[in-house]
Design a protein around this motif. Structure first.
Motif, PDB file in Angstrom:
ATOM      1  N   LYS A 189      42.980  13.645   2.448  1.00 30.12           N
ATOM      2  CA  LYS A 189      43.851  14.754   2.053  1.00 30.12           C
ATOM      3  C   LYS A 189      43.156  16.114   2.142  1.00 30.12           C
ATOM      4  O   LYS A 189      43.814  17.147   2.076  1.00 30.12           O
ATOM      5  CB  LYS A 189      44.363  14.544   0.622  1.00 30.12           C
ATOM      6  N   GLY A 190      41.820  16.103   2.262  1.00 31.62           N
ATOM      7  CA  GLY A 190      41.091  17.356   2.398  1.00 31.62           C
ATOM      8  C   GLY A 190      40.955  18.142   1.116  1.00 31.62           C
ATOM      9  O   GLY A 190      40.692  19.346   1.135  1.00 31.62           O
ATOM     10  N   TYR A 191      41.125  17.473  -0.040  1.00 35.44           N
ATOM     11  CA  TYR A 191      40.952  18.138  -1.321  1.00 35.44           C
ATOM     12  C   TYR A 191      39.469  18.161  -1.678  1.00 35.44           C
ATOM     13  O   TYR A 191      38.637  17.559  -1.005  1.00 35.44           O
ATOM     14  CB  TYR A 191      41.730  17.399  -2.419  1.00 35.44           C
ATOM     15  N   ASN A 192      39.157  18.827  -2.779  1.00 30.91           N
ATOM     16  CA  ASN A 192      37.772  18.835  -3.238  1.00 30.91           C
ATOM     17  C   ASN A 192      37.458  17.574  -4.049  1.00 30.91           C
ATOM     18  O   ASN A 192      38.326  16.759  -4.318  1.00 30.91           O
ATOM     19  CB  ASN A 192      37.475  20.112  -4.026  1.00 30.91           C
ATOM     20  N   ASP A 193      36.209  17.455  -4.438  1.00 30.18           N
ATOM     21  CA  ASP A 193      35.675  16.234  -5.037  1.00 30.18           C
ATOM     22  C   ASP A 193      36.459  15.749  -6.252  1.00 30.18           C
ATOM     23  O   ASP A 193      36.730  16.508  -7.177  1.00 30.18           O
ATOM     24  CB  ASP A 193      34.210  16.488  -5.436  1.00 30.18           C
ATOM     25  N   HIS A 214      46.811   6.636  -4.077  1.00 27.72           N
ATOM     26  CA  HIS A 214      47.271   7.836  -3.394  1.00 27.72           C
ATOM     27  C   HIS A 214      46.902   9.047  -4.239  1.00 27.72           C
ATOM     28  O   HIS A 214      46.908   8.971  -5.466  1.00 27.72           O
ATOM     29  CB  HIS A 214      48.785   7.801  -3.176  1.00 27.72           C
ATOM     30  N   ARG A 215      46.607  10.146  -3.572  1.00 28.74           N
ATOM     31  CA  ARG A 215      46.357  11.394  -4.291  1.00 28.74           C
ATOM     32  C   ARG A 215      47.611  11.867  -5.022  1.00 28.74           C
ATOM     33  O   ARG A 215      47.551  12.251  -6.191  1.00 28.74           O
ATOM     34  CB  ARG A 215      45.874  12.471  -3.296  1.00 28.74           C
ATOM     35  N   ASN A 273      37.474   8.813  -4.059  1.00 31.16           N
ATOM     36  CA  ASN A 273      37.299  10.068  -3.330  1.00 31.16           C
ATOM     37  C   ASN A 273      37.805   9.985  -1.894  1.00 31.16           C
ATOM     38  O   ASN A 273      37.983  11.015  -1.238  1.00 31.16           O
ATOM     39  CB  ASN A 273      35.820  10.464  -3.323  1.00 31.16           C
ATOM     40  N   VAL A 274      38.036   8.772  -1.387  1.00 29.88           N
ATOM     41  CA  VAL A 274      38.432   8.620   0.017  1.00 29.88           C
ATOM     42  C   VAL A 274      39.789   9.274   0.276  1.00 29.88           C
ATOM     43  O   VAL A 274      39.944  10.072   1.208  1.00 29.88           O
ATOM     44  CB  VAL A 274      38.457   7.134   0.423  1.00 29.88           C
ATOM     45  N   ASN A 275      40.782   8.937  -0.534  1.00 28.74           N
ATOM     46  CA  ASN A 275      42.096   9.557  -0.351  1.00 28.74           C
ATOM     47  C   ASN A 275      42.062  11.047  -0.647  1.00 28.74           C
ATOM     48  O   ASN A 275      42.665  11.848   0.073  1.00 28.74           O
ATOM     49  CB  ASN A 275      43.141   8.876  -1.244  1.00 28.74           C
ATOM     50  N   PRO A 306      44.024  22.839  -5.176  1.00 29.10           N
ATOM     51  CA  PRO A 306      43.749  22.650  -3.747  1.00 29.10           C
ATOM     52  C   PRO A 306      43.366  23.969  -3.090  1.00 29.10           C
ATOM     53  O   PRO A 306      43.886  25.018  -3.425  1.00 29.10           O
ATOM     54  CB  PRO A 306      45.086  22.136  -3.197  1.00 29.10           C
ATOM     55  N   TYR A 307      42.439  23.888  -2.167  1.00 25.30           N
ATOM     56  CA  TYR A 307      42.073  25.099  -1.451  1.00 25.30           C
ATOM     57  C   TYR A 307      41.842  24.773   0.011  1.00 25.30           C
ATOM     58  O   TYR A 307      41.607  23.634   0.387  1.00 25.30           O
ATOM     59  CB  TYR A 307      40.829  25.753  -2.055  1.00 25.30           C
ATOM     60  N   GLU A 308      41.904  25.803   0.834  1.00 24.20           N
ATOM     61  CA  GLU A 308      41.785  25.621   2.279  1.00 24.20           C
ATOM     62  C   GLU A 308      40.315  25.667   2.677  1.00 24.20           C
ATOM     63  O   GLU A 308      39.642  26.657   2.438  1.00 24.20           O
ATOM     64  CB  GLU A 308      42.538  26.745   3.004  1.00 24.20           C
ATOM     65  N   ARG A 309      39.836  24.603   3.239  1.00 24.17           N
ATOM     66  CA  ARG A 309      38.434  24.580   3.654  1.00 24.17           C
ATOM     67  C   ARG A 309      38.192  25.620   4.737  1.00 24.17           C
ATOM     68  O   ARG A 309      38.770  25.574   5.804  1.00 24.17           O
ATOM     69  CB  ARG A 309      38.046  23.200   4.163  1.00 24.17           C
TER      70      ARG A 309
END
Length: 271
Positions: free
Chosen positions: A55-59, A117-118, A48-50, A190-193
């Motif tokens: 990368k700011g993705y979801n879980d 890597h994601r 989950n770190v990457n 992917p979505y924008e937080r």
């Protein structure tokens, strides 16, 4: 994820103690091994770190894996109840009980490549999962069986993304189950937080996902939404994963919008 009666009844949680349409003894032994293996559990946390922190993705960590594995096994069970025949284990000369093991292990290890890597993570997952399978499978299989089960698990892992087309229904189950983790902003897209883009709005519109036996299809997937924007999520995520999964004709999707006046059918997506 809690193993509640409601979640089990809605095709959301696989219960080892439940009655299933397939032999489950070996599966349950494998699941117990995996759940108590510190190396695998560390991978599930580290991946989950990457994805999230960098990368700011979801879980894509422990919770995601549990959801995907539960729903993959529930989906598999419903398909077996309807008499759907699986080809992966069978074509390798393996037993019926090995189908569920392949599904469960692939669901568990499909995102392990995130520790590298994601981007292109499904390809990085292959060597890492291979090492883990070399530790797990000898506990339950002979050497020749290990080779065959391992190949089927790796195939399912590689095909969980849309870049590769599944050649087995076991792989198709994992691919579709990955997309079924879409409730309350948990979409794989992917979505924008904090943003207001269509990916964000549509992912937040999904309230719940349930699986059950269908009347004219082996599986009915019901998706409850609080806004019609959720249809975008269903159409662009689940539709893409279902396409070429070998399960297109086995699964029917119904999206329902929740309103103050009751449930209003927004769209029936026949795939």
């Amino acid at each position: 994820m809690s193993d509640t009666e409601s979640d089990t009844g809605n095709g959301r949680v696989y219960s080892p103690k439940g009655e299933h349409a397939f032999p489950d003894e070996k599966l349950n032994a494998v699941l117990e091994f995996v759940e108590n293996d510190p190396e695998i559990q560390t991978y599930l946390e580290a991946q989950n770190v990457n994805a999230v922190d960098r990368k700011g993705y979801n879980d894509h960590g422990v919770k995601h894996i549990k959801i995907v594995r539960h729903r993959a096994l529930c989906l598999y069970d419903l398909l077996k109840r309807a008499g759907v025949e699986f080809n992966g284990a069978k074509q390798q000369g393996l037993d019926e009980e090995d189908e569920a093991v392949i599904v469960a292990l692939a669901a568990t290890l499909h995102d392990i490549g995130h520790v590298v890597h994601r981007d292109n993570h499904s390809y990085y997952s292959i060597p890492l999962a291979s090492d883990e399978l070399d530790r797990i499978l000898p506990e339950f299989y002979t050497k020749p069986e290990c080779v065959r089960v391992k190949g089927e698990v790796l195939h399912a892992i590689l095909c969980h993304h849309t870049e590769e087309i599944p050649l087995t229904k076991e792989a198709g189950v994992v691919r579709v189950a990955d997309a079924l983790d879409m409730e309350s902003g948990r979409s794989r897209m992917p979505y924008e937080r904090g943003g207001r883009g269509i990916n964000t709005i549509s992912s937040q519109a999904i309230e719940s996902v349930s699986l059950s036996s269908g009347e004219d299809h082996p599986v009915l997937v019901e998706i409850e939404m609080n806004s019609a924007a959720g249809v975008y999520q269903v159409d662009n995520l689940l539709k893409a994963k279902l396409q070429d999964s070998m399960l297109e004709h086995e699964i029917r999707i119904v999206a329902i919008q929740s309103t103050s006046n009751g449930d209003e059918l927004v769209e029936r997506i026949e795939l």
